[in-house]
Design a protein around this motif. Sequence first.
Motif, PDB file in Angstrom:
ATOM      1  N   ALA A   1      11.415  -5.221  -9.175  1.00  0.00           N
ATOM      2  CA  ALA A   1      11.743  -4.181  -8.184  1.00  0.00           C
ATOM      3  C   ALA A   1      12.479  -3.021  -8.837  1.00  0.00           C
ATOM      4  O   ALA A   1      12.228  -1.850  -8.534  1.00  0.00           O
ATOM      5  N   LEU A   2      13.395  -3.340  -9.775  1.00  0.00           N
ATOM      6  CA  LEU A   2      14.171  -2.297 -10.444  1.00  0.00           C
ATOM      7  C   LEU A   2      13.288  -1.434 -11.335  1.00  0.00           C
ATOM      8  O   LEU A   2      13.337  -0.198 -11.284  1.00  0.00           O
TER       9      LEU A   2
ATOM     10  N   SER B   1       8.543  -1.355   0.021  1.00  0.00           N
ATOM     11  CA  SER B   1       7.490  -1.410   1.019  1.00  0.00           C
ATOM     12  C   SER B   1       6.705  -2.702   0.866  1.00  0.00           C
ATOM     13  O   SER B   1       6.689  -3.327  -0.201  1.00  0.00           O
ATOM     14  N   ARG B   2       6.034  -3.100   1.930  1.00  0.00           N
ATOM     15  CA  ARG B   2       5.242  -4.323   1.886  1.00  0.00           C
ATOM     16  C   ARG B   2       4.145  -4.228   0.837  1.00  0.00           C
ATOM     17  O   ARG B   2       3.870  -5.178   0.107  1.00  0.00           O
TER      18      ARG B   2
ATOM     19  N   THR C   1       1.880  -5.611  -4.538  1.00  0.00           N
ATOM     20  CA  THR C   1       1.390  -5.157  -5.839  1.00  0.00           C
ATOM     21  C   THR C   1       2.138  -5.849  -6.968  1.00  0.00           C
ATOM     22  O   THR C   1       1.536  -6.289  -7.954  1.00  0.00           O
ATOM     23  N   ARG C   2       3.452  -5.984  -6.829  1.00  0.00           N
ATOM     24  CA  ARG C   2       4.258  -6.636  -7.865  1.00  0.00           C
ATOM     25  C   ARG C   2       3.909  -8.119  -7.971  1.00  0.00           C
ATOM     26  O   ARG C   2       3.813  -8.663  -9.071  1.00  0.00           O
ATOM     27  N   ILE C   3       3.730  -8.775  -6.845  1.00  0.00           N
ATOM     28  CA  ILE C   3       3.376 -10.199  -6.862  1.00  0.00           C
ATOM     29  C   ILE C   3       2.029 -10.397  -7.537  1.00  0.00           C
ATOM     30  O   ILE C   3       1.843 -11.300  -8.362  1.00  0.00           O
TER      31      ILE C   3
ATOM     32  N   GLN D   1       5.270  -5.397 -14.931  1.00  0.00           N
ATOM     33  CA  GLN D   1       5.842  -4.182 -14.345  1.00  0.00           C
ATOM     34  C   GLN D   1       5.092  -2.943 -14.813  1.00  0.00           C
ATOM     35  O   GLN D   1       5.020  -1.949 -14.105  1.00  0.00           O
ATOM     36  N   ALA D   2       4.520  -3.005 -16.026  1.00  0.00           N
ATOM     37  CA  ALA D   2       3.802  -1.841 -16.556  1.00  0.00           C
ATOM     38  C   ALA D   2       2.490  -1.592 -15.824  1.00  0.00           C
ATOM     39  O   ALA D   2       1.969  -0.479 -15.847  1.00  0.00           O
TER      40      ALA D   2
END
Length: 222
Positions: free
Chosen positions: A93-94, A106-107, A112-114, A145-146
């Motif tokens: 998140a950071l 946002s949801r 997207t991160r998951i 994260q990239a």
Amino acid sequence: MRGPAVIFDNVSLQLGGTQVLDAVNFRVEAGALHCLVGPNGGGKTSLVRALLGQMPHTGTVRLEGEVSTPMGYVPQLPDFDRNVPMTVNDVMALLSQRRPAFLGASRSAKATRIAALHRTGVGAMGAKPFGSLSGGERQRVLLAQAISPMPRLLILDEPTAGIDEPGVRLVEELVTELHDQGVTILWINHDLEQVRRVAQSVTVINQRLLFHGSCEHWENLR
């Protein structure tokens, strides 16, 4: 849509009175899978940091073509205080934050991160303390994260250093897949066997430009 071309035009850089880069000129073609090689201390990471706007330099670095999303960047694996109480999800998140923290994620951003964590093989580790992960697991998180959100330009600084063979294969497969989708990839790499496996083109620098061209041409000169 192809990612942008990257142009380094007469780039020079000094640190503490030491010449790190001296009039470096080359172009990474749009959509290329391009490896940057050279000895330790030769200026590769400094050149990438100039591209990212993190290092003062002379000359110009510019992108040619449309960049519709932020560029992705995987730095060299950093030292990390294992006592810092941040989970993998916190780190994602950071590093991926695109709006004020008080608004929350946002949801769609969370999804997207998951998805990115699953894509790099650490999808089950979101709640784990980041400091408890092995070096290879932390590198996979940095890769996730990239690509969250998916960039059109991906910059990699030794992403497979210190990780196990399955992790190396995963990174190579992911990078090849992104290249096939038109993403421009600039990859700092010390593993010459890996360069032979994955690179489309190569630049060699040691303060100055020593070689720039196709991987095949580079192989013929070695």
